[in-house]
Scaffold this motif. Sequence first.
Motif, PDB file in Angstrom:
ATOM      1  N   SER A 341      43.302  40.965 -58.589  1.00  0.00           N
ATOM      2  CA  SER A 341      44.205  41.462 -58.245  1.00  0.00           C
ATOM      3  C   SER A 341      44.562  42.198 -60.300  1.00  0.00           C
ATOM      4  CB  SER A 341      45.382  40.239 -57.973  1.00  0.00           C
ATOM      5  OG  SER A 341      46.363  41.677 -57.475  1.00  0.00           O
ATOM      6  N   GLU A 344      43.024  46.211 -60.173  1.00  0.00           N
ATOM      7  CA  GLU A 344      43.343  46.945 -59.909  1.00  0.00           C
ATOM      8  C   GLU A 344      44.144  47.568 -60.010  1.00  0.00           C
ATOM      9  OE1 GLU A 344      44.086  44.893 -55.970  1.00  0.00           O
ATOM     10  OE2 GLU A 344      41.501  44.943 -55.453  1.00  0.00           O
TER      11      GLU A 344
ATOM     12  N   ASN B   2      35.494  48.855 -49.100  1.00  0.00           N
ATOM     13  CA  ASN B   2      36.919  48.677 -49.826  1.00  0.00           C
ATOM     14  C   ASN B   2      36.468  47.682 -51.371  1.00  0.00           C
ATOM     15  OD1 ASN B   2      39.204  48.526 -51.277  1.00  0.00           O
ATOM     16  ND2 ASN B   2      40.371  47.660 -48.933  1.00  0.00           N
ATOM     17  N   GLN B   4      38.415  47.390 -53.138  1.00  0.00           N
ATOM     18  CA  GLN B   4      39.764  46.017 -53.680  1.00  0.00           C
ATOM     19  C   GLN B   4      39.820  44.805 -53.444  1.00  0.00           C
ATOM     20  OE1 GLN B   4      43.197  48.273 -53.374  1.00  0.00           O
ATOM     21  NE2 GLN B   4      43.232  49.057 -54.825  1.00  0.00           N
ATOM     22  N   SER B   6      42.138  42.899 -52.744  1.00  0.00           N
ATOM     23  CA  SER B   6      43.369  42.551 -52.482  1.00  0.00           C
ATOM     24  C   SER B   6      43.856  43.995 -51.204  1.00  0.00           C
ATOM     25  CB  SER B   6      44.884  43.170 -53.233  1.00  0.00           C
ATOM     26  OG  SER B   6      44.596  44.896 -53.693  1.00  0.00           O
ATOM     27  N   SER B   7      42.777  44.024 -49.720  1.00  0.00           N
ATOM     28  CA  SER B   7      43.152  44.587 -49.420  1.00  0.00           C
ATOM     29  C   SER B   7      43.768  43.185 -48.102  1.00  0.00           C
ATOM     30  CB  SER B   7      41.459  45.258 -48.695  1.00  0.00           C
ATOM     31  OG  SER B   7      40.632  43.898 -48.030  1.00  0.00           O
ATOM     32  N   GLN B   8      44.323  44.061 -47.367  1.00  0.00           N
ATOM     33  CA  GLN B   8      45.042  43.413 -46.044  1.00  0.00           C
ATOM     34  C   GLN B   8      43.812  42.485 -44.808  1.00  0.00           C
ATOM     35  OE1 GLN B   8      48.467  42.570 -46.316  1.00  0.00           O
ATOM     36  NE2 GLN B   8      48.117  40.786 -45.188  1.00  0.00           N
ATOM     37  N   TYR B   9      43.161  42.932 -45.176  1.00  0.00           N
ATOM     38  CA  TYR B   9      41.943  42.451 -44.931  1.00  0.00           C
ATOM     39  C   TYR B   9      41.229  41.218 -44.401  1.00  0.00           C
ATOM     40  CZ  TYR B   9      37.921  41.874 -41.460  1.00  0.00           C
ATOM     41  OH  TYR B   9      37.079  40.943 -40.505  1.00  0.00           O
ATOM     42  N   ILE B  98      33.738  44.619 -47.903  1.00  0.00           N
ATOM     43  CA  ILE B  98      33.985  44.145 -49.458  1.00  0.00           C
ATOM     44  C   ILE B  98      32.538  44.493 -50.317  1.00  0.00           C
ATOM     45  CG2 ILE B  98      36.134  42.710 -50.100  1.00  0.00           C
ATOM     46  CD1 ILE B  98      33.421  40.313 -50.791  1.00  0.00           C
TER      47      ILE B  98
END
Lengths: 397, 124
Positions: A341, A344, B2, B4, B6-9, B98
């Motif tokens: 995290s 990012e 994605n 990331q 930290s994606s909501q999914y 991901i």
Amino acid sequence: MYKKDFPIFRNAKFMNKSLVYLDSASSTQKPHTVINAIPYLYENFYANVHRGIYKLSEESTGMYEDVRDITSKFINASKKEIVFTKGTTDSINMIVYFFAKKILKKNDLVILSEMEHHSNIVPWIILQKEIGFNIEYIKVNEKGDLLNLDLLLEHNPKILSITHVSNVLGNINDVIGIVKKAHDKGAYVLIDGAQAVSHMRVDVKKIDCDFYVFSSHKMLGPTGVGVMYAKSEILEKYDPSFSGGEAVISVSKDNIVYKDIPYKFEPGTPNFIDVIAFGYAISYIEKIGILKIQKYIEDLSLYTYDKLINIERLKLFGDGRKSGIFSFHIENIHPHDIASSLDEDNIAIRAGHHCAKILMDRLNLSSLSRCSLYIYNDERDIDKFISSLNKTIDLFS
Amino acid sequence: MNRQISSQYIIDLYKNIKYYGKLKKFTIKKELQNPLCGDIVTLYILIEKDKIVDVSFESSGCMISKVASFISLDMIKGKDLGVLKKIKFEDILDNMMIKDISPSRKKCAYLTFGGLKSIGEEYK
């Protein structure tokens, strides 16, 4: 203040976000003087050391030996007590084989501590399997205190090998006191200085340790270079455990005559270009002044500590207020997820077992997050780190 | 896709993990370890007449590792044993959205998949 000297911070941008590098305990970034030295040396001064009788080789030999001189002054050793190696791991392995293997017998005792890096554990276990001596570990608590050193010393160990600064807990061990106590019991002492030399004035004479080891890459220098300091009487007394060209004066079918120290411990062509570049790293540190660096890291560490202890679900382990090494755990968030995290936001921290599984077992954890500081960090970096950490906590709650 | 984490999914999947815990009745128990971080995942599988009847896992792993365990097990539950040979790692990453995650984090996702593949080999 010093960030401008490190090209990585101009180059390693991600999505327009500047790099916040908080993993210096793993390896430090390099100033441009060190980076530029390498092509400069290859382009202008390259010839093998200690061999040629022509100008170029004499020049490279001179520069290589100058670094031995600079290094010895940096830790207050004499020049002949400095052996260049591949790194801390290599240095410890060398000591285990050229020295420990010769003096240890079955049922002897070696003392390590639970906060050791694998590099100061695994070589001892390998030798233990060969010889059959005992290894006892000084117990460590969550604060990083050494708990039973005195008790273990009562068993008259032959060797004590311990880190100067813990790579996980950040604690600075009282190596002067430890060496004194161990010597009183007749033990030889090896100090792993990998995390210490870049942060504080190390004086091997004052510490009085028998061995002191460290790596170039954790103190602004290139990878693949390390130092093994050993007291000259030890280096003189023992033969090397591996050898070859350039470490010997004469070789016949039934006899080897080694060179004087330290050369008998440096067989083969050394990694001299990187060693010379390592000299540039020490010069960079000396130009700023190690005491000034120490003060800078301490101030920034206190700033970081004050912010970290205010995060409710965060638990700190050890004490990094002087070393700038902070390991922490956040309730219900895995360290890998924290590191990813933060990544990012282009913030680099370490997550994992930090090559210290015995310590992790003692703390009853499988992994920890760690942020570690050096001179290119500043308060803005810490603010970004704390803000990203808080964002991560919100995301996962 | 994605990159990331930290994606909501993925966070939603994480907060709604299924199959967590130990099965009361199982035919296979497999313990897996990620050498990079030391995390341990234990898989439990109940097989009846060559069919994967029930699945579960326990884990000390990270979000990626746990979601990958959940998604991987979800892809094999109720299917014939042959599914263990057919499942592809790319499909798991795809289902987690991901696919472009960093190589070091891919190892977190790979742990359960690798375990299922070796179970597939053992149950030929």
